[in-house]
Design a protein around this motif. Sequence first.
Motif, mmCIF file in Angstrom:
data_model
loop_
_atom_site.group_PDB
_atom_site.id
_atom_site.type_symbol
_atom_site.label_atom_id
_atom_site.label_comp_id
_atom_site.label_asym_id
_atom_site.label_seq_id
_atom_site.Cartn_x
_atom_site.Cartn_y
_atom_site.Cartn_z
ATOM 1 N N GLU A 142 7.346 -9.099 13.143
ATOM 2 C CA GLU A 142 5.966 -9.522 13.453
ATOM 3 C C GLU A 142 4.842 -9.024 12.362
ATOM 4 O OE1 GLU A 142 6.866 -9.263 18.076
ATOM 5 O OE2 GLU A 142 5.802 -7.813 17.141
ATOM 6 N N ALA A 167 -8.308 -3.185 7.512
ATOM 7 C CA ALA A 167 -8.235 -3.337 6.244
ATOM 8 C C ALA A 167 -7.223 -3.918 5.991
ATOM 9 C CB ALA A 167 -8.257 -1.667 5.454
ATOM 10 N N ALA A 168 -6.054 -3.610 6.346
ATOM 11 C CA ALA A 168 -4.711 -4.320 6.032
ATOM 12 C C ALA A 168 -4.705 -5.904 6.211
ATOM 13 C CB ALA A 168 -3.480 -3.787 6.647
ATOM 14 N N LEU A 169 -5.311 -6.111 7.586
ATOM 15 C CA LEU A 169 -5.444 -7.397 7.651
ATOM 16 C C LEU A 169 -6.353 -8.399 6.866
ATOM 17 C CD1 LEU A 169 -6.213 -7.429 11.594
ATOM 18 C CD2 LEU A 169 -4.104 -8.480 10.393
ATOM 19 N N GLU A 201 1.958 -16.276 9.005
ATOM 20 C CA GLU A 201 1.170 -17.115 9.716
ATOM 21 C C GLU A 201 -0.248 -17.854 8.924
ATOM 22 O OE1 GLU A 201 0.641 -15.020 13.371
ATOM 23 O OE2 GLU A 201 2.782 -15.358 13.880
ATOM 24 N N ALA A 206 5.269 -11.652 9.998
ATOM 25 C CA ALA A 206 4.676 -12.985 10.442
ATOM 26 C C ALA A 206 3.210 -12.943 10.549
ATOM 27 C CB ALA A 206 4.868 -13.003 11.859
ATOM 28 N N LEU A 207 2.486 -11.740 10.584
ATOM 29 C CA LEU A 207 1.182 -11.515 10.575
ATOM 30 C C LEU A 207 0.677 -12.402 9.206
ATOM 31 C CD1 LEU A 207 -1.043 -10.122 12.125
ATOM 32 C CD2 LEU A 207 -0.558 -8.025 10.726
ATOM 33 N N ILE A 237 1.064 -2.368 11.068
ATOM 34 C CA ILE A 237 0.526 -2.501 12.216
ATOM 35 C C ILE A 237 1.564 -1.801 13.243
ATOM 36 C CG2 ILE A 237 -0.521 -3.881 14.092
ATOM 37 C CD1 ILE A 237 -2.239 -4.213 11.546
ATOM 38 N N GLU A 261 -11.600 -14.204 11.811
ATOM 39 C CA GLU A 261 -10.247 -13.972 12.649
ATOM 40 C C GLU A 261 -10.292 -12.484 13.247
ATOM 41 O OE1 GLU A 261 -7.530 -17.208 10.346
ATOM 42 O OE2 GLU A 261 -8.183 -15.471 9.255
ATOM 43 N N ARG A 266 0.304 -11.021 19.546
ATOM 44 C CA ARG A 266 1.113 -9.866 19.986
ATOM 45 C C ARG A 266 0.824 -8.570 19.772
ATOM 46 N NH1 ARG A 266 6.358 -12.125 20.821
ATOM 47 N NH2 ARG A 266 6.510 -14.048 19.578
ATOM 48 N N LYS A 267 -0.026 -8.161 18.586
ATOM 49 C CA LYS A 267 -0.826 -7.131 18.564
ATOM 50 C C LYS A 267 -1.800 -6.690 19.716
ATOM 51 C CE LYS A 267 -3.862 -4.691 15.264
ATOM 52 N NZ LYS A 267 -4.960 -4.494 16.166
ATOM 53 N N ARG A 304 0.053 -5.589 22.886
ATOM 54 C CA ARG A 304 0.598 -4.469 22.743
ATOM 55 C C ARG A 304 -0.370 -3.384 22.685
ATOM 56 N NH1 ARG A 304 4.903 -6.426 19.056
ATOM 57 N NH2 ARG A 304 6.313 -7.756 20.321
ATOM 58 N N ASP A 305 -1.447 -3.605 21.898
ATOM 59 C CA ASP A 305 -2.566 -2.707 22.136
ATOM 60 C C ASP A 305 -3.043 -2.415 23.437
ATOM 61 O OD1 ASP A 305 -2.319 -2.400 19.334
ATOM 62 O OD2 ASP A 305 -3.967 -3.539 18.796
ATOM 63 N N SER A 346 1.584 -1.525 16.266
ATOM 64 C CA SER A 346 2.116 -2.207 17.651
ATOM 65 C C SER A 346 2.827 -3.488 17.517
ATOM 66 C CB SER A 346 0.886 -2.491 18.350
ATOM 67 O OG SER A 346 0.117 -3.292 17.745
ATOM 68 N N LEU A 347 3.410 -3.690 16.148
ATOM 69 C CA LEU A 347 3.917 -5.025 15.903
ATOM 70 C C LEU A 347 5.361 -4.707 15.165
ATOM 71 C CD1 LEU A 347 1.564 -7.446 14.333
ATOM 72 C CD2 LEU A 347 2.468 -7.251 16.776
ATOM 73 N N ASN A 396 0.712 1.015 5.619
ATOM 74 C CA ASN A 396 -0.368 0.027 6.558
ATOM 75 C C ASN A 396 0.307 -0.865 7.582
ATOM 76 O OD1 ASN A 396 -2.059 1.488 4.616
ATOM 77 N ND2 ASN A 396 -3.809 0.225 5.346
ATOM 78 N N GLU A 403 -7.665 1.185 9.317
ATOM 79 C CA GLU A 403 -6.768 0.865 8.253
ATOM 80 C C GLU A 403 -5.897 -0.504 8.505
ATOM 81 O OE1 GLU A 403 -4.615 4.472 7.656
ATOM 82 O OE2 GLU A 403 -6.490 5.370 6.876
ATOM 83 N N GLN A 404 -5.980 -0.725 9.934
ATOM 84 C CA GLN A 404 -5.130 -1.855 10.225
ATOM 85 C C GLN A 404 -6.128 -3.013 9.993
ATOM 86 O OE1 GLN A 404 -3.315 -1.994 14.177
ATOM 87 N NE2 GLN A 404 -3.180 0.191 14.243
ATOM 88 N N PHE A 429 0.930 -1.184 -0.007
ATOM 89 C CA PHE A 429 -0.104 -0.218 -0.063
ATOM 90 C C PHE A 429 0.880 1.232 0.097
ATOM 91 C CE2 PHE A 429 -1.989 -3.085 2.486
ATOM 92 C CZ PHE A 429 -3.127 -3.574 1.504
ATOM 93 N N LYS A 476 3.841 -21.045 19.822
ATOM 94 C CA LYS A 476 4.145 -19.688 20.075
ATOM 95 C C LYS A 476 3.054 -18.860 19.947
ATOM 96 C CE LYS A 476 5.918 -18.530 15.557
ATOM 97 N NZ LYS A 476 7.185 -18.028 14.757
ATOM 98 N N MET A 477 3.308 -17.621 20.398
ATOM 99 C CA MET A 477 2.340 -16.490 20.089
ATOM 100 C C MET A 477 2.292 -16.109 18.626
ATOM 101 S SD MET A 477 2.287 -13.432 22.423
ATOM 102 C CE MET A 477 1.424 -13.121 23.887
ATOM 103 N N THR A 478 0.787 -15.817 18.176
ATOM 104 C CA THR A 478 0.992 -15.408 16.879
ATOM 105 C C THR A 478 1.134 -13.868 16.772
ATOM 106 O OG1 THR A 478 -1.300 -15.057 17.087
ATOM 107 C CG2 THR A 478 -0.686 -17.368 16.279
ATOM 108 N N ALA A 479 1.395 -13.232 15.735
ATOM 109 C CA ALA A 479 1.701 -11.961 15.734
ATOM 110 C C ALA A 479 0.183 -11.165 15.779
ATOM 111 C CB ALA A 479 1.880 -11.832 14.108
#
Lengths: 251, 801
Positions: A122, B312-314, A129, A125-126, A115, B323, B20-21, B24-25, A117-118, A113, B309-310, A109, B14-17
Motif C-alpha cells: 500500500e 511531507a512524504a506525500l 496511484e 500503491a500510494l 506511512i 489531495e 486505507r491510511k 487505519r488511522d 498505517s499502510l 518516511n 513527516e507523512q 529518504f 477499489k480503495m486507494t492507499a
Amino acid sequence: MSLSSDSVPALVQSPDTSVTVFATEDVTKVYEMGEVEVQALRGVDLELFEREFVVLLGPSGSGKSTLLNILGGLDMPTTGIVRYRDQEITAFDDAAMTRYRRDHVGFVFQFYNLIPSLTAKENVALVTEVALNPMEPEDALGLVGLADRVDHFPAQLSGGEQQRVAIARAIAKQPDVLLCDEPTGALDVHTGVVVLEVIDRINRELGTTTAVITHNAAISDMAHRVISMKDGRISDVRTNDERLSPEQLEW
Amino acid sequence: MLITRPRSSARQLKMTALHRKLLRDLLHMKGQAIAISLVIASGIAVFVMAVSAHEALTLTRSAYYDRYRFAEVFASMKRAPLTLADRIAQIPGVAQVEPRVVMDVTLDIEGLSEPAIGRMISIPADRRPGLNDVYLKEGRYIEPYHPNEVLVSDTFVEAHGLKPGDSFEAILNGNRQTLHIVGVALSPEYVLQIRPGEIIPDKKRFAIIWMDERELDSAFDMEGAFNNITLTLLRGTSEREVITRLDDLIEPYGGAGSHGRDEQLSARFLDDELKGLRANAIVSPTIFLSVAVFLLHVVITRVISTQREQIAALKAFGYTHWEVGLHYMQFVMVITTFGAIVGIAAGGWLGKAITGFYAEFYRFPEYLYRFDLRVVAIALSMSVIAAVIGTMSAVRQAVLLPPAEAMRPAPPAQFRETLMERLGLSRVFSASGRMIIRELERRPWKALMSTVGIAFAVAVLILGRFAVDAFDYMMDFQYFVTQRQDVSVTFVEPLSADSQFELQQLPGVLRSETYRAVGAKLRHEHRYRNVAILGLSDNRELYRLIDAREHQTKLPKNGLMLSDKLAEVLHVEVGDTLTVEVLEGERPTWEVPVEALIYEFQGTNAYMSRAALDDLLREEGSISGAYLRVDGTKLDTLYQQLKETPRVAGVLLKDAALEGFQETVAENQYIMQGFNTMFACIIAFGVVYNTARISLSERSREMGTLRVIGFTRLEVSSILLGELAVITLAAIPVGFGVGYLFAVALAKGFETELFRIPIVLSPETLAFAAGVTIIASVISGLIVRRQIDHMDLVSVLKQKE
C-alpha cells in the motif's frame, strides 16, 4: 520507457553528456532557524546528465541534502536558477512544482518516511496511484527482493527492508530521476549493500538518472561521478574511470 | 528479470492507499474518534430533538385549533342582548361569531376540602358549538332537555377520579345544584386550564364545564343575552381593527376589552412553551457544537502535527495540496458524519418521545410527528460546517507545510528557567513535580487550550442543570419571599371596606390584607395591554413587592409601578404617562404617570398605592380580594365556610399554586434539561478523555525514555496524570464562569412576556459539574494509565520524533 530484461543490455549504459538533466546556476539557500540564519548553500553550479549515477559526498551540514531537496522540487533556493531538462523549475509555481515531483522524481529518504498505517504494497500503491506510467506495486517490491513481504506493515519489517520498500516506492512510478538521501545511513553494511545494489540496478537497467547522498566515501566508488561538498559549496568533482559494484565496495 | 505488466486502469473502484491510511488511522485512534463523534452526536441530538418536537407540536397545535374551530378574537362583557351579536357579525372581516354565557362558579367536590372554581360555558345541546368545539374523550355529548347534564374538562375529571355518570355540586347564582357528568371533554380554548388571575394551570381546583345554553341562561337570568363572544376572522383581516370596532360595540354593555389569541391565556402559555423549545433548539446545540468545534480543532491539529513527516512524504511524491487537504478533511468528515448520523437517529427518537410526552401533557386529542428531512439536512450541514470551522486552520497548516521543512526534524524543545526556579522553589517539588510544572510553563498555549476544553465541559454540565436551579429559585422567590400568604381570596364584586372585619373573623385566619384590583387597559401610543392594576395598602406583611435585583422596593405614593417587562412591552420609562382605561364601573379614563419599575420573574403586572387607586376610582376602601395567613389546623373549616360564601369567586392556595407550577412549567423543563444533562455528561467525558489521550500520544516517547532509565510505572504515569489533574482543577473555576455565560444565553432564549429566568447557579449544580468533570478525569486518567502500563518500550523508542 519500459522495464524489461531484454530491451536494453545491462551494464553497457554510460552517461549521455549531451543531455543535461539538471543544471544549477549559482544556487544559494539561507534558512532561518529561529533567530539564527543558516547559510546552507553558498553558490552551487552543477550539471547532471542522462543516465548518470552521481554520488554527493560530504560531511553533515555541507549542504548536500538541501541541494538534493532543491533538485527534487521539495525546496526553493534563495537565489539562483535550477533547470530540469529545458524547464526552469525555480520559476515553477506551487502547482507546477507538485506536478514535477509527481511526474518525474523518485525520492528515497534517509528515514524511509513510510506511512506506518499502510502495508509495504500500500505504501508503494500510494505513489503508483497518482503516477503516469507506474509498475504494479508487487513488481516494484519484487525488484527490491520483497515479493514475500508485500502485506507487512512497516513495523513488521527490519530497517533494511523498510528502506527497500522506500526504494520500491520511489522507482514504482518509473521516475526520470531517482534522488536518494543517505539511503544506507541507518543500515548495517550487509543491508546497505543490498539496498545499493537495488539502486545500482535501477540506474543500469532503467537508465534512470540517479543522485545518492552519502557521507560514506566508500560508496562513491560505484558512481560515474563523485561530487564532494563542503560548507555549502562544491569542493571537488571526480569521475570514476571504473565503477565498482556494490559488493566490491569496502566500508 | 524486470517485468512489465499491463497497468491496472487508472481509477478503479477499489480503495486507494490513501483511503486505507484514513481507515487505519481512524481505527488506531478509535477511542478518541468515537469520543469526538459522540460530542457531535450530542449537539445534533439536542438540536434534532428540540427542533422536531417544536415542529411536531406546532403542527399538532394548528391542526387542533383548525379542526375544533378555535376562535381568533375573544371578548367578554357584563351582559349584552343577542342582537349585539348580529352587529358584531357585521364588522368587516368577521367570519363567524359565537355569543355565549361564561360564568365562574364555586364547586364543591367530594374529597376536596377547599373550594374549586368551575368555569361554566354555554353550548347548544342540539348541535356542536360553531366555534371552540369540544373533543369528546369519554362519554357522550349533552342532550337537549336533560337537565343538569354537563361535559367536564378531562384534567379535572382525572385529578378527582371522576367519570361519566358521576355527579358533583356547584353553586350557580347562589343556588346549590347537582351536575351530572355525561362526557369528558377537551377544548382548544383550554389546552391549559389556567384560572383567572393566574398564570399557571391548576388541574385540581379549576374545571371547565360545558352546559346546555338554555339551562345556563336561565340559571343566570341571561335569556336572550350573552356575556362572552368569540369570533373568527376572514383571511387577511386586520385583527387590530376588528378588536377596536368590537371594543366600541361592547363598551356600553360593560365590555372588558377584547383581545386576540396572543392574550388568550391557554394559547399564550402554549406559545411560550413552544418558544422555550425553540430556544432550546438554538442555544443548547449551538453551545454543544461549539465545544465539538473546539475539540476537533485540538485533536486534528495534534494528528496533523504527529503526521508531519507523512505529509511531507506525500508531497514529495507529488500529492497536491488539494489531495493532502482532502485526506485530512475526509478524516474529520468520517468522524463528523458518524456523529451526525448517531445524533440524528437519537434526536429523532427522542423528539418523538418528547412530542408524545408533550401531547399527553397538553391533552392534544392526537399528535402529529413528522420526521422532517429538512431537519436532517440542516443537522448534517451544521455538523459539516462545525467540522470545517474546527479543522480548517489545522488542515491549512498541513496543506501549506513545505515538504523540505517537514523532512527536517522539528527544532528541539526550548526549556527555560521556569517561574518555579526563579522563585527558588525547585527543591520543594519532586522530579516528577518539576517535570509537570516545566511542561505546563513551557507550552502555556497547549495548557491553555486543554484548560479551555475542560472548562467547556464544566460549562455544558452547568448548562444542563441550570434551568432546574432557575425554576427552584423562581418558585422560592415567588411563593416564599414575595407572596407569603397561605390563601388568597377573590370576590365576585368589590366589597365594601367593612368586609375586612368579616374576613378577620373567618375561622383560622391569623392575618388578612385586603387589596383592590381593577381591570384596565394600559395604553401608551399604539401599544396596550389589558392588566389588573393591583392597589396595595402600605402596611403589608404578606404580599410584598420585592425587586428581584434590588431587593427593596417602595410603592410610589401616586403613580403606577410597572413590572419592567410590562414597561418594556409598552415602551414606557419612569416619568412617562400612561392612558389607563378602566374596564369596570363608570369606566373612567385617566392619565397616570409611571413612577417606578419593579424587576419581576413572572407576569406583566401593574401596582398602585391603595389610597391613590381609591382616589382615582372615587371609592373608599373597596375590596376585590384578600391575602390570608391561616392556621393550618383550621384550614378545612375555613374552606367549608368560604365554599358557602356566595360572594367568594375564588380561593387560591399557595401550595396548590406551587404544585401547579411544579407539574407544568417545571416538569417540562426538567425533562428537557434531563436530556441536556445526559448529553452534557457525554460531552464532558469526550473532552476530558481526548485531552488525556492527546498528552499521552505527544509524550509517549518521553514516557518510554523515563521507563527505560528506571522510573516506575507509577512515577511515569503520575507525571502525565499530574498534568491532567492540574489542568482539570484549573479548568473548573474557568468553567464556572463560562457556564454562567451559557446560562445567560439560555435564559435570554427562554424569556417570554410571562416568565423570565433568573440566572442562578446553585452550589449543587456547581458541585455536580465539578464532580462529573473530576470523575471523567479520573476515568480518562485510568485508561491512559493502563496504556502507559502496557507501553511497548522498545517500539516507542524506535519511533522517530
